[in-house]
Design a protein around this motif. Structure first.
Motif, short mmCIF file in Angstrom:
data_model
loop_
_atom_site.label_atom_id
_atom_site.label_comp_id
_atom_site.label_asym_id
_atom_site.label_seq_id
_atom_site.Cartn_x
_atom_site.Cartn_y
_atom_site.Cartn_z
N LYS A 1 0.83 -1.20 0.00
CA LYS A 1 0.00 0.00 0.00
C LYS A 1 0.87 1.25 0.00
N SER A 2 0.24 2.36 -0.37
CA SER A 2 0.91 3.65 -0.34
C SER A 2 0.28 4.51 0.75
N VAL A 3 1.12 5.17 1.51
CA VAL A 3 0.65 6.06 2.55
C VAL A 3 0.86 7.50 2.08
N TYR A 4 -0.20 8.30 2.20
CA TYR A 4 -0.14 9.70 1.76
C TYR A 4 -0.05 10.60 2.99
N GLU A 5 0.82 11.61 2.88
CA GLU A 5 1.05 12.53 3.99
C GLU A 5 1.11 13.95 3.45
N ILE A 6 0.50 14.88 4.14
CA ILE A 6 0.49 16.25 3.69
C ILE A 6 1.89 16.86 3.85
N THR A 7 2.28 17.73 2.92
CA THR A 7 3.57 18.40 2.98
C THR A 7 3.38 19.81 3.54
N ASP A 8 4.49 20.50 3.73
CA ASP A 8 4.41 21.90 4.19
C ASP A 8 3.66 22.76 3.19
N ALA A 9 3.87 22.49 1.90
CA ALA A 9 3.14 23.24 0.87
C ALA A 9 1.65 22.95 0.95
N GLY A 10 1.32 21.69 1.25
CA GLY A 10 -0.09 21.34 1.40
C GLY A 10 -0.73 22.05 2.59
#
Length: 203
Positions: free
Chosen positions: A69-78
């Motif tokens: 699976k892929s885990v998505y994480e918000i970035t500083d830009a997000g």
């Protein structure tokens, strides 16, 4: 079903908000959206993953592998974009609340309609009993007995409706009332109505 909110660009913003809470797999995002909408809206993988891919391409989210699976994480830009559009997110949350409230009102209408139908069928059965019942003994009065039973059934129906209405209002405030709730209610009440009609026909 057709989503009640999410105008152009709103789903993208809502995904960022969910990832701000915590990193998630794609399926976890789908489940979180369904939970927020009380089951009234559950996006498909074909809706979510292309938007996640676009957010990743824009540098607003980062993807890491977790097994298959892929885990998505918000970035500083997000986070920066989310902060800049926080007022839009508040408006979306209000729309979600309104949507769930409308669904709860629909469920209550289903309850009222089902109760009226059951009450009418019981009253019809009582009238039929009046026409066909015969006195079996000098002390027995089937007419009065039947009328008392209908009155008690009416009390039971009213108590059921009040209790269920209270519970629906309480759960709607938590976003837990869904289209499945309506379907379950309709099915179970139809079963009860059919069972009562069968019992009355064989009485």
């Amino acid at each position: 079903m057709t989503p009640p909110v999410f105008a152009h660009g709103n789903l993208r913003l809502y995904l960022l908000a969910l990832l701000e809470e915590q990193p998630r797999h794609g399926y976890e995002l789908i489940q979180a959206l369904s939970d927020r909408f009380g089951g009234t809206y559950s996006p498909s993988a074909g809706t979510i993953y292309p938007r996640l891919a676009k957010l990743e391409a824009e540098g607003l989210v980062a993807k890491t592998a977790d097994g298959r699976k892929s885990v998505y994480e918000i970035t500083d830009a997000g986070r920066a974009e989310l902060d800049a559009r926080r007022h839009e997110l508040d408006a979306i949350e209000e729309d979600v609340t309104d949507s769930v409230r409308r669904l709860a009102e629909g469920v209550r209408a289903e309850v009222d309609s089902a109760m009226r139908t059951l009450r009418a069928e019981l009253a019809t059965a009582a009238r039929e009993a009046k026409r066909t019942a015969t006195q079996t003994s000098s002390t027995a009065n089937p007419h009065a007995e039947s009328n008392r039973a209908v009155h008690e059934a009416d009390l039971v129906l009213n108590e059921f409706r009040q209790h269920l209405r209270t519970e629906l209002r309480r759960q709607a405030g938590r976003g837990r009332v869904s289209a499945d709730t309506v379907a379950l209610l309709r099915t179970r009440l139809a079963d009860v109505r059919a069972e009562i009609a069968k019992e009355l026909a064989g009485a």
